[in-house]
Enzyme design. Structure first.
Site, mmCIF file in Angstrom:
data_model
loop_
_atom_site.group_PDB
_atom_site.id
_atom_site.type_symbol
_atom_site.label_atom_id
_atom_site.label_comp_id
_atom_site.label_asym_id
_atom_site.label_seq_id
_atom_site.Cartn_x
_atom_site.Cartn_y
_atom_site.Cartn_z
ATOM 1 N N ASP A 58 0.840 -1.202 0.000
ATOM 2 C CA ASP A 58 0.000 0.000 0.000
ATOM 3 C C ASP A 58 0.875 1.252 0.000
ATOM 4 O O ASP A 58 1.576 1.524 0.969
ATOM 5 C CB ASP A 58 -0.886 0.008 1.257
ATOM 6 C CG ASP A 58 -1.798 1.222 1.306
ATOM 7 O OD1 ASP A 58 -2.942 1.121 0.817
ATOM 8 O OD2 ASP A 58 -1.362 2.289 1.810
ATOM 9 N N TYR A 97 3.330 9.844 -0.685
ATOM 10 C CA TYR A 97 4.413 9.261 0.119
ATOM 11 C C TYR A 97 5.773 9.480 -0.557
ATOM 12 O O TYR A 97 6.821 9.344 0.079
ATOM 13 C CB TYR A 97 4.217 7.756 0.377
ATOM 14 C CG TYR A 97 2.933 7.373 1.086
ATOM 15 C CD1 TYR A 97 2.126 8.317 1.705
ATOM 16 C CD2 TYR A 97 2.527 6.044 1.150
ATOM 17 C CE1 TYR A 97 0.945 7.952 2.340
ATOM 18 C CE2 TYR A 97 1.357 5.668 1.793
ATOM 19 C CZ TYR A 97 0.564 6.630 2.377
ATOM 20 O OH TYR A 97 -0.603 6.262 3.007
ATOM 21 N N LYS A 107 -2.802 5.924 -4.360
ATOM 22 C CA LYS A 107 -3.902 6.851 -4.036
ATOM 23 C C LYS A 107 -3.687 8.199 -4.714
ATOM 24 O O LYS A 107 -2.541 8.630 -4.860
ATOM 25 C CB LYS A 107 -3.965 7.074 -2.509
ATOM 26 C CG LYS A 107 -3.848 5.809 -1.696
ATOM 27 C CD LYS A 107 -3.933 6.049 -0.197
ATOM 28 C CE LYS A 107 -3.580 4.784 0.573
ATOM 29 N NZ LYS A 107 -2.141 4.641 0.878
ATOM 30 N N HIS A 133 -7.530 9.627 -1.785
ATOM 31 C CA HIS A 133 -6.835 9.639 -0.495
ATOM 32 C C HIS A 133 -7.661 10.308 0.618
ATOM 33 O O HIS A 133 -7.720 9.808 1.743
ATOM 34 C CB HIS A 133 -5.486 10.350 -0.653
ATOM 35 C CG HIS A 133 -4.437 9.857 0.268
ATOM 36 N ND1 HIS A 133 -3.108 9.744 -0.074
ATOM 37 C CD2 HIS A 133 -4.500 9.437 1.557
ATOM 38 C CE1 HIS A 133 -2.421 9.288 0.950
ATOM 39 N NE2 HIS A 133 -3.238 9.089 1.953
HETATM 40 P P1 NAD Z 1 0.757 1.625 11.906
HETATM 41 O O1 NAD Z 1 -0.379 1.542 12.843
HETATM 42 O O2 NAD Z 1 0.975 0.552 10.911
HETATM 43 O O3 NAD Z 1 2.000 1.848 12.834
HETATM 44 C C1 NAD Z 1 3.300 1.780 12.368
HETATM 45 C C2 NAD Z 1 4.238 1.915 13.558
HETATM 46 O O4 NAD Z 1 3.925 0.918 14.523
HETATM 47 C C3 NAD Z 1 5.674 1.645 13.173
HETATM 48 O O5 NAD Z 1 6.301 2.810 12.721
HETATM 49 C C4 NAD Z 1 6.262 1.141 14.472
HETATM 50 O O6 NAD Z 1 6.588 2.251 15.273
HETATM 51 C C5 NAD Z 1 5.101 0.405 15.073
HETATM 52 N N1 NAD Z 1 5.131 -1.076 14.865
HETATM 53 C C6 NAD Z 1 4.984 -1.760 13.700
HETATM 54 N N2 NAD Z 1 4.994 -3.090 13.923
HETATM 55 C C7 NAD Z 1 5.175 -3.250 15.261
HETATM 56 C C8 NAD Z 1 5.276 -4.376 16.111
HETATM 57 N N3 NAD Z 1 5.183 -5.623 15.641
HETATM 58 N N4 NAD Z 1 5.465 -4.165 17.435
HETATM 59 C C9 NAD Z 1 5.548 -2.913 17.945
HETATM 60 N N5 NAD Z 1 5.438 -1.794 17.185
HETATM 61 C C10 NAD Z 1 5.252 -1.957 15.855
HETATM 62 O O7 NAD Z 1 0.654 3.081 11.185
HETATM 63 P P2 NAD Z 1 0.759 3.641 9.716
HETATM 64 O O8 NAD Z 1 2.063 3.335 9.080
HETATM 65 O O9 NAD Z 1 0.395 5.057 9.787
HETATM 66 O O10 NAD Z 1 -0.397 2.874 8.935
HETATM 67 C C11 NAD Z 1 -0.167 1.740 8.131
HETATM 68 C C12 NAD Z 1 -0.267 2.085 6.665
HETATM 69 O O11 NAD Z 1 -1.534 2.657 6.373
HETATM 70 C C13 NAD Z 1 0.703 3.164 6.199
HETATM 71 O O12 NAD Z 1 2.029 2.712 6.091
HETATM 72 C C14 NAD Z 1 0.068 3.590 4.907
HETATM 73 O O13 NAD Z 1 0.349 2.657 3.879
HETATM 74 C C15 NAD Z 1 -1.404 3.574 5.283
HETATM 75 N N6 NAD Z 1 -1.896 4.887 5.720
HETATM 76 C C16 NAD Z 1 -2.925 5.453 5.018
HETATM 77 C C17 NAD Z 1 -3.421 6.685 5.393
HETATM 78 C C18 NAD Z 1 -4.551 7.267 4.617
HETATM 79 O O14 NAD Z 1 -4.882 8.442 4.820
HETATM 80 N N7 NAD Z 1 -5.159 6.528 3.729
HETATM 81 C C19 NAD Z 1 -2.889 7.383 6.490
HETATM 82 C C20 NAD Z 1 -1.855 6.790 7.207
HETATM 83 C C21 NAD Z 1 -1.378 5.542 6.819
#
Ligand code: NAD
Length: 287
Positions: free
Chosen positions: A49, A54, A79, A112
């Site tokens: 994704d 990004y 997106k 998005h």
């Molecule tokens: P997430 O909830 O996936 O959190 C990521 C963070 O969690 C990492 O940086 C790390 O600090 C921690 N983490 C990951 N695995 C872990 C584990 N096993 N144990 C402990 N900590 C851990 O947050 P995100 O990256 O914001 O969301 C996931 C994906 O969603 C993004 O990478 C992106 O592709 C998408 N996204 C979309 C939007 C949107 O507006 N559509 C916004 C934000 C993110």
């Protein structure tokens, strides 16, 4: 119970979306991202994704190429960003994403955020879908009123809505609305984006202990029990692996009820009804 990491949900048009993908938000370092994508492919992830905003679509393409996985085995999402919204602009932005991702089709293209021109954007998306350039289309950060507005345009219904979701912000009302309407719920920030103390919760530790699972794995399994697609992000090989080990256990109704008590209605990301923010991000920066 299926143990397959590439388990999928069927969208209303019959396309299968793997339940688990790797999110790559904030992955700006080329080498780090390429290594993360390669590790993910090695551990069985087949879904990635990204988004134009990004700024890492070219790195995703490189990672996939270096992993040696055939394109047709991958489910690839991008997106359209707020300043590219509108009918013509969306078609142009879509082509730019294809070029950067070095592919001639996407598996999923999302709006998005519900910026001002989202209806015109959706019209372009429907045309892209009907011309076969993208296998499925959807939206992100849409509230019920945005989805209702699209419904009244007489266009196709989005197949997916990707929204911030985690135990502290389960989006129960929107979740139920989407279930009723056959829109797949995709969760972003499934672990609370690392901005929350969620993973330190004793409730999650206690539940995890029963199944030899970490709090992060319990949270990700909670999403799966609610029939959500999840795209947790990590650049660390051990966490990428950990976040994929979700298909050999199940949570009970009692576990689900305990996790439901963690709801504090806390958003860590932007609010889709924050018009100021939507306006600001709809202005294309001059180069
Ligand atoms: P997430 O909830 O996936 O959190 C990521 C963070 O969690 C990492 O940086 C790390 O600090 C921690 N983490 C990951 N695995 C872990 C584990 N096993 N144990 C402990 N900590 C851990 O947050 P995100 O990256 O914001 O969301 C996931 C994906 O969603 C993004 O990478 C992106 O592709 C998408 N996204 C979309 C939007 C949107 O507006 N559509 C916004 C934000 C993110």
């Amino acid at each position: 119970m299926s143990h397959a990491l590439n388990d999928s949900y069927e969208l209303y048009n019959g396309v299968e979306i793997p339940k688990l993908g790797l999110g790559v938000f904030l992955m700006k370092d080329e080498h780090e991202l390429i290594e993360a994508v390669k590790s993910a492919v090695e551990f069985g992830y087949r879904h990635f994704d990204t988004a134009k905003i990004y700024g890492n679509e070219t790195y995703v393409a490189r990672g996939l190429k270096e992993s040696g996985i055939p394109r047709e085995e991958i489910f690839l999402t991008s997106k359209v960003w707020n300043y590219d919204q509108g009918y013509e602009e969306t078609k142009k932005a879509f082509q730019e994403s294809l070029d950067k991702l070095e592919t001639d089709y996407l598996d999923l293209y999302l709006i998005h955020w519900p910026a001002e021109k989202f209806v015109d954007t959706w019209r372009a998306m429907v045309e892209l879908y009907e011309s076969g350039k993208v296998r499925s289309i959807g939206v992100s950060n849409f509230q019920i009123h945005h989805l209702e507005k699209l419904k009244n345009e007489g266009l196709l219904q989005p197949m997916i809505n990707q929204i911030e979701t985690h135990p502290e912000f389960p989006q129960n009302e929107l979740h139920e609305y989407m279930k009723r309407n056959g829109i797949i719920h995709e969760s972003w920030g499934p672990l609370g984006q690392g901005k929350s103390d969620l993973l330190d919760s004793p409730t999650l530790a206690k539940i995890g202990q029963k199944y030899f699972k970490t709090p992060a794995q319990v949270v990700l399994r909670w999403h799966l029990e609610r029939d959500e697609v999840i795209i947790p992000k990590s650049v660390h090989r051990n966490r990428i692996k950990e976040n994929s080990e979700l298909f050999d256990f199940k949570l009970t109704q009692e576990d689900m009820h305990e996790i439901a008590l963690l709801n504090t209605e806390t958003r860590y990301g932007g609010n889709p009804d924050d018009q100021e923010r939507l306006k600001e991000t709809s202005i294309k920066p001059s180069k």
